[in-house]
Design a protein around this motif. Structure first.
Motif, PDB file in Angstrom:
ATOM      1  N   SER A   6       0.833  -1.208   0.000  1.00 54.86           N
ATOM      2  CA  SER A   6       0.000   0.000   0.000  1.00 54.86           C
ATOM      3  C   SER A   6       0.862   1.249   0.000  1.00 54.86           C
ATOM      4  N   SER A   7       1.977   1.215   0.740  1.00 56.77           N
ATOM      5  CA  SER A   7       2.874   2.365   0.796  1.00 56.77           C
ATOM      6  C   SER A   7       3.539   2.632  -0.547  1.00 56.77           C
ATOM      7  N   ILE A   8       3.616   1.602  -1.392  1.00 59.86           N
ATOM      8  CA  ILE A   8       4.195   1.768  -2.729  1.00 59.86           C
ATOM      9  C   ILE A   8       3.138   2.155  -3.754  1.00 59.86           C
ATOM     10  N   VAL A   9       2.062   1.391  -3.777  1.00 61.43           N
ATOM     11  CA  VAL A   9       1.077   1.518  -4.851  1.00 61.43           C
ATOM     12  C   VAL A   9       0.226   2.775  -4.721  1.00 61.43           C
ATOM     13  N   LEU A  10      -0.252   3.079  -3.522  1.00 65.28           N
ATOM     14  CA  LEU A  10      -1.172   4.205  -3.354  1.00 65.28           C
ATOM     15  C   LEU A  10      -0.560   5.543  -3.780  1.00 65.28           C
ATOM     16  N   PRO A  11       0.672   5.865  -3.371  1.00 65.83           N
ATOM     17  CA  PRO A  11       1.267   7.118  -3.868  1.00 65.83           C
ATOM     18  C   PRO A  11       1.427   7.138  -5.380  1.00 65.83           C
ATOM     19  N   MET A  12       1.765   5.972  -5.969  1.00 61.60           N
ATOM     20  CA  MET A  12       1.928   5.928  -7.427  1.00 61.60           C
ATOM     21  C   MET A  12       0.588   6.096  -8.145  1.00 61.60           C
ATOM     22  N   LEU A  13      -0.470   5.598  -7.543  1.00 60.25           N
ATOM     23  CA  LEU A  13      -1.787   5.816  -8.133  1.00 60.25           C
ATOM     24  C   LEU A  13      -2.169   7.295  -8.074  1.00 60.25           C
ATOM     25  N   ASP A  14      -1.775   7.978  -6.991  1.00 58.57           N
ATOM     26  CA  ASP A  14      -1.987   9.427  -6.924  1.00 58.57           C
ATOM     27  C   ASP A  14      -1.180  10.128  -8.002  1.00 58.57           C
ATOM     28  N   GLY A  15       0.051   9.665  -8.217  1.00 55.68           N
ATOM     29  CA  GLY A  15       0.874  10.227  -9.288  1.00 55.68           C
ATOM     30  C   GLY A  15       0.282   9.955 -10.658  1.00 55.68           C
ATOM     31  N   ALA A  16      -0.347   8.786 -10.800  1.00 53.37           N
ATOM     32  CA  ALA A  16      -0.968   8.441 -12.080  1.00 53.37           C
ATOM     33  C   ALA A  16      -2.121   9.390 -12.408  1.00 53.37           C
ATOM     34  N   ALA A 177       7.512   6.495  -7.966  1.00 57.86           N
ATOM     35  CA  ALA A 177       8.233   5.229  -8.108  1.00 57.86           C
ATOM     36  C   ALA A 177       9.693   5.401  -7.692  1.00 57.86           C
ATOM     37  N   GLN A 178      10.321   6.481  -8.166  1.00 53.38           N
ATOM     38  CA  GLN A 178      11.718   6.728  -7.811  1.00 53.38           C
ATOM     39  C   GLN A 178      11.882   6.990  -6.316  1.00 53.38           C
ATOM     40  N   THR A 179      10.919   7.701  -5.746  1.00 52.05           N
ATOM     41  CA  THR A 179      10.957   7.951  -4.300  1.00 52.05           C
ATOM     42  C   THR A 179      10.931   6.645  -3.520  1.00 52.05           C
ATOM     43  N   ALA A 180      10.076   5.717  -3.938  1.00 53.75           N
ATOM     44  CA  ALA A 180       9.978   4.420  -3.261  1.00 53.75           C
ATOM     45  C   ALA A 180      11.253   3.610  -3.440  1.00 53.75           C
ATOM     46  N   VAL A 181      11.855   3.682  -4.628  1.00 56.45           N
ATOM     47  CA  VAL A 181      13.110   2.967  -4.872  1.00 56.45           C
ATOM     48  C   VAL A 181      14.212   3.490  -3.959  1.00 56.45           C
ATOM     49  N   ASN A 182      14.331   4.808  -3.882  1.00 54.98           N
ATOM     50  CA  ASN A 182      15.374   5.409  -3.034  1.00 54.98           C
ATOM     51  C   ASN A 182      15.138   5.113  -1.547  1.00 54.98           C
ATOM     52  N   ARG A 183      13.874   5.054  -1.154  1.00 51.00           N
ATOM     53  CA  ARG A 183      13.546   4.839   0.251  1.00 51.00           C
ATOM     54  C   ARG A 183      13.764   3.391   0.679  1.00 51.00           C
TER      55      ARG A 183
END
Length: 218
Positions: A6-16, A177-183
């Motif tokens: 959820s911490s990965i997908v939900l922010p990316m869906l907001d970005g989408a 996506a990049q934020t999640a990768v770095n984190r």
């Protein structure tokens, strides 16, 4: 595990959502502008035709990323007037996409016009149709039918090019996506982002295939 995804997908869906918003704005504005450029290229008034041809050449001949950087960061640096050209990043990005894709759609529509047989114009004259009637009833419907597959392809390219928003610091899908990768130090967010892009392009492809069948391409 569910909380992690959820911490990965939900922010990316907001970005989408930002990605989709940019796509909608760009496609709605660039297609009519592209058609106007096509008409301008065919104008009998040479300065207008020359300007349209030069515009199309420049916009298609330079990278979209360069154009975005120029609009976002270059315009405010112009001496004297730069302070009046500072735009919100998302607005600047929309402007860049619209101006760029209008040039591509102009070429697509020009190709559609060239594909129409000259006999169509002659037949319209025989039937006594005016120039306006010929254009609206015969030329434009055929042009859009011919251009539709290319418009479909360009639209899919547009949805992928929205990833360039990342370069001008607009928080879209790739940004999260990049934020999640770095984190989290994992490449999984890249695969999630890729899946979301694939889903968006799938929806577009299905929609345009439906349009093509409606206009009897298949």
């Amino acid at each position: 595990m569910a909380d992690y995804w959820s911490s990965i997908v939900l922010p990316m869906l907001d970005g989408a959502k930002m990605t989709v918003l940019l796509f909608i704005i760009a496609i709605i504005a660039s297609i009519p502008l592209g058609f106007l450029l096509t008409l301008a290229v065919k104008s009998s008034f040479k300065p207008i035709a020359w300007f349209a041809q030069t515009y199309i050449y420049v916009m298609r001949g330079t990278p979209l990323l360069l154009q975005l950087l120029l609009i976002c960061f270059g315009l405010p640096m112009i001496p004297g007037i730069g302070e009046y050209l500072v735009l919100d990043r998302f607005v600047a990005a929309c402007l860049g996409f619209i101006l760029n894709y209008a040039a591509y759609f102009a070429e697509i529509f020009r190709g559609g016009l060239l594909a129409i047989d000259k006999g169509q114009y002659e037949a319209a004259q025989v039937l006594g149709l005016s120039k306006w009637q010929t254009t609206t009833r015969i030329v434009l419907p055929q042009m859009f039918r011919v251009a539709l597959p290319a418009v479909s392809n360009e639209s899919v390219t547009l949805i992928k090019d929205t990833a360039l928003l990342y370069a001008v610091a607009v928080p879209e899908l790739l940004h999260f996506a990049q934020t999640a990768v770095n984190r989290d130090l994992t490449i999984m967010p890249y695969f999630v982002a890729g899946a979301i892009y694939l889903l968006m392009t799938l929806v577009l492809t299905v929609f345009f295939k439906w349009l093509e069948r409606r206009f009897k391409f298949e």
